[in-house]
Design an enzyme around this catalytic site. Structure first.
Site, mmCIF file in Angstrom:
data_model
loop_
_atom_site.group_PDB
_atom_site.id
_atom_site.type_symbol
_atom_site.label_atom_id
_atom_site.label_comp_id
_atom_site.label_asym_id
_atom_site.label_seq_id
_atom_site.Cartn_x
_atom_site.Cartn_y
_atom_site.Cartn_z
ATOM 1 N N CYS A 186 0.841 -1.198 0.000
ATOM 2 C CA CYS A 186 0.000 0.000 0.000
ATOM 3 C C CYS A 186 0.885 1.259 0.000
ATOM 4 O O CYS A 186 1.502 1.559 -1.010
ATOM 5 C CB CYS A 186 -0.986 -0.013 1.159
ATOM 6 S SG CYS A 186 -2.380 1.118 0.912
ATOM 7 N N HIS B 258 -3.373 -5.544 0.187
ATOM 8 C CA HIS B 258 -2.920 -5.918 1.531
ATOM 9 C C HIS B 258 -2.886 -7.428 1.730
ATOM 10 O O HIS B 258 -3.815 -8.005 2.299
ATOM 11 C CB HIS B 258 -3.827 -5.278 2.583
ATOM 12 C CG HIS B 258 -3.615 -3.814 2.757
ATOM 13 N ND1 HIS B 258 -2.721 -3.301 3.672
ATOM 14 C CD2 HIS B 258 -4.164 -2.759 2.109
ATOM 15 C CE1 HIS B 258 -2.741 -1.971 3.607
ATOM 16 N NE2 HIS B 258 -3.589 -1.618 2.660
ATOM 17 N N GLU C 32 -1.273 -9.059 3.875
ATOM 18 C CA GLU C 32 -1.264 -9.393 5.311
ATOM 19 C C GLU C 32 -2.668 -9.501 5.879
ATOM 20 O O GLU C 32 -2.867 -10.071 6.963
ATOM 21 C CB GLU C 32 -0.419 -8.379 6.088
ATOM 22 C CG GLU C 32 -1.102 -7.083 6.465
ATOM 23 C CD GLU C 32 -1.332 -6.101 5.322
ATOM 24 O OE1 GLU C 32 -1.933 -5.036 5.556
ATOM 25 O OE2 GLU C 32 -0.900 -6.385 4.184
#
Length: 217
Positions: free
Chosen positions: A92, A187, A189
């Site tokens: 990001c 993202h 994660e």
């Protein structure tokens, strides 16, 4: 134990990244110290806030949650990692730091922001991935990913190429043509089982993070 990966961010805002790497049994440390980074085998630049527009030659026309000191530290960490030729993954804001470091610019508030910005959760959408890239090797021709951003790449930095785009043409990933550097606007994660928010068919974030952890870029 392997040398750790350095998460270059403020520890109060890096919890998701730490949780993801712990879940995948990838050693890491969270630091803003170049001295500590020098003992790490790779660099992860996380998301969070916008970059100071002066760093890409613009006045502020739509940037917010700016942390200039953090920007400087992340750009210094980039400098170290580029010179040491260790792998870098930007997520990001991290992708945007990579782009700005290599002389690129950003759209400070994109017209398409409503379809990409965080709104009580990530936005999920289709992306296209051209052949001959690390993302294509992992995900194939397309992937559903999660967005939480209102800015995007305007001019691509030197020696970077766009290797993933959203349904509306917004760049979703870049890779360096010579160095082991990858940036994703989405993202990974947050695309792991413990989040329980990913729709059926969404890309598996662990595949990308495991590749990064194995220095496979």
């Amino acid at each position: 134990m392997k040398d750790p990966i350095a998460i270059v961010g403020r520890s109060a805002k890096t919890g998701n990244y730490e949780k993801a790497l712990k879940y995948l049994h990838i050693p890491f440390l969270t630091t803003l110290s170049i001295g500590e980074i020098s003992h790490c085998r790779a660099l992860l630049i996380p998301g969070g806030g916008d970059i100071t527009p002066a760093f890409f030659g613009q006045k502020n026309t739509g940037s917010h949650q700016i942390d200039t000191e953090l920007d400087i530290l992340q750009l210094q960490a980039m400098e170290y990692a580029v010179n040491a030729q260790i792998p870098i993954l930007g997520i990001c804001k991290g992708l945007q730091i990579i782009n700005v470091y290599f002389g690129g610019t950003l759209v400070q508030h994109m017209p398409e922001a409503e379809k990409h910005a965080y709104n009580q959760g990530d936005r999920f959408h289709e992306t296209v991935i051209p052949p001959q890239s690390i993302l294509h090797a992992i995900y194939g021709d397309s992937a559903v990913v999660n967005s939480a951003h209102h800015q995007c790449i305007k001019k691509t930095g030197k020696n970077l190429r766009i290797i993933q785009t959203a349904f509306d043409g917004i760049p979703e990933a870049v890779a360096h043509e010579k160095l082991p550097i990858l940036g994703v606007q989405w993202h990974p994660e947050r695309l792991l089982p413990f989040f329980h928010t990913s729709p059926s068919g969404a890309a598996r974030g662990d595949l990308l993070l495991r590749a990064f952890g194995a220095n496979a870029f």
